[in-house]
Design an enzyme around this catalytic site. Structure first.
Site, PDB file in Angstrom:
ATOM      1  N   GLY A  46       0.837  -1.196   0.000  1.00  0.00           N
ATOM      2  CA  GLY A  46       0.000   0.000   0.000  1.00  0.00           C
ATOM      3  C   GLY A  46       0.869   1.243   0.000  1.00  0.00           C
ATOM      4  O   GLY A  46       1.994   1.226   0.509  1.00  0.00           O
ATOM      5  N   GLN A  51       3.050   9.894   1.297  1.00  0.00           N
ATOM      6  CA  GLN A  51       4.373   9.288   1.446  1.00  0.00           C
ATOM      7  C   GLN A  51       5.358   9.697   0.358  1.00  0.00           C
ATOM      8  O   GLN A  51       6.562   9.530   0.516  1.00  0.00           O
ATOM      9  CB  GLN A  51       4.257   7.752   1.477  1.00  0.00           C
ATOM     10  N   CYS A  92       5.568  -0.400   7.184  1.00  0.00           N
ATOM     11  CA  CYS A  92       5.262   0.777   6.375  1.00  0.00           C
ATOM     12  C   CYS A  92       6.512   1.163   5.588  1.00  0.00           C
ATOM     13  O   CYS A  92       7.620   1.154   6.134  1.00  0.00           O
ATOM     14  CB  CYS A  92       4.846   1.920   7.296  1.00  0.00           C
ATOM     15  N   LEU A  93       6.320   1.510   4.318  1.00  0.00           N
ATOM     16  CA  LEU A  93       7.476   1.898   3.493  1.00  0.00           C
ATOM     17  C   LEU A  93       8.147   3.160   4.030  1.00  0.00           C
ATOM     18  O   LEU A  93       9.310   3.407   3.738  1.00  0.00           O
ATOM     19  CB  LEU A  93       7.037   2.100   2.038  1.00  0.00           C
ATOM     20  N   HIS A 134      -4.752   1.836   7.521  1.00  0.00           N
ATOM     21  CA  HIS A 134      -3.359   2.299   7.616  1.00  0.00           C
ATOM     22  C   HIS A 134      -3.092   3.413   6.593  1.00  0.00           C
ATOM     23  O   HIS A 134      -2.517   4.450   6.915  1.00  0.00           O
ATOM     24  CB  HIS A 134      -2.429   1.089   7.391  1.00  0.00           C
ATOM     25  N   GLU A 135      -3.570   3.194   5.360  1.00  0.00           N
ATOM     26  CA  GLU A 135      -3.316   4.178   4.298  1.00  0.00           C
ATOM     27  C   GLU A 135      -4.138   5.450   4.514  1.00  0.00           C
ATOM     28  O   GLU A 135      -3.650   6.558   4.249  1.00  0.00           O
ATOM     29  CB  GLU A 135      -3.608   3.580   2.917  1.00  0.00           C
ATOM     30  N   HIS A 138      -2.413   7.752   6.795  1.00  0.00           N
ATOM     31  CA  HIS A 138      -1.366   8.560   6.141  1.00  0.00           C
ATOM     32  C   HIS A 138      -1.940   9.876   5.613  1.00  0.00           C
ATOM     33  O   HIS A 138      -1.310  10.927   5.719  1.00  0.00           O
ATOM     34  CB  HIS A 138      -0.759   7.811   4.954  1.00  0.00           C
TER      35      HIS A 138
END
Ligand code: NI
Length: 170
Positions: A46, A51, A92-93, A134-135, A138
Site C-alpha cells: 500500500g 508518502q 510501512c514503506l 493504515h493508508e 497517512h
C-alpha cells in the site's frame, strides 16, 4: 511513469493532512500510475500520496494475493462495521524495517473514487481492512507508529536514525 521518492519517519512532511482531489484528470491518473510503480519497486502492499510528498487524498493498494485486485482509492472514506478488533503486525514503506502489532477494527465499509473518477463502495475485512485504515491514516498525517507507546516510538526513531548513519558511512 516515474519512480517517486518515499519520505521516511520522522520527516515532518508525513504529518501533512492531504486535500481532497477535485477532479480525477490525467495528472491524477499519472500520479496513481507512479504510485503503483513506486510501491511495487519498494515491495510494499500500500502507498498513500502523502508518502511521496503529494498532499492529495490518493491511495493505491495491492495485497498481491489471489483474492484481491489492485485498488485505487481517491478521496476514501470508511465506516467501521464491527467492534471486533484485529491485532496485526504492520509495517510501512515510510518506517523501513520496523514491524509492530497494531489494533484496528476488523471490518469496514469503504467509499471512494476509482482511477476513472467513478464512485464505488465495498466492504473489506482482515488484512485488506487493516491496510485501508493504515493508508487513510497517512492521508491524515498519521503513521502506524502513532498507535504504539511513546517509548516504543522513540526507540523506533533511534533505530531508524542509526540505520541512516550506517548507510551514510558504508
Ligand atoms: Ni504506511
Amino acid at each position: 511513469m516515474a519512480l517517486r521518492k518515499i519520505l521516511e519517519f520522522p520527516d515532518s512532511r508525513l504529518r501533512t493532512v492531504a486535500k481532497d482531489v477535485e477532479t480525477v484528470n490525467d495528472s491524477i491518473r499519472t500520479l496513481v500510475d507512479d504510485m503503483f510503480e513506486t510501491m511495487y519497486e519498494a515491495q510494499g502492499i500500500g502507498l498513500a500520496a502523502t508518502q511521496i510528498d503529494v498532499h492529495l487524498r490518493v491511495v493505491v493498494i495491492d495485497l498481491q494475493d489471489d483474492e484481491n485486485q489492485p485498488l485505487v482509492m481517491i478521496n476514501p472514506k470508511f465506516k467501521t462495521l464491527t467492534q471486533e478488533i484485529d491485532e496485526m503486525q504492520e509495517g510501512c514503506l515510510s518506517v523501513p524495517g520496523v514491524y509492530e502489532v497494531v489494533k484496528r477494527p476488523d471490518r469496514i465499509r469503504l467509499k471512494a473514487f476509482n482511477r476513472d473518477g467513478e464512485v464505488y463502495e465495498m466492504e473489506a475485512e482482515g488484512l485488506l481492512a487493516v491496510c485501508i485504515q493504515h493508508e487513510c491514516d497517512h492521508l491524515n498525517g498519521k503513521l502506524f507508529v502513532d498507535h504504539l507507546s511513546t517509548l516504543k516510538r522513540s526507540r523506533i526513531r533511534s533505530k531508524l536514525a542509526k540505520q541512516k548513519r550506517t548507510e551514510a558511512t558504508s
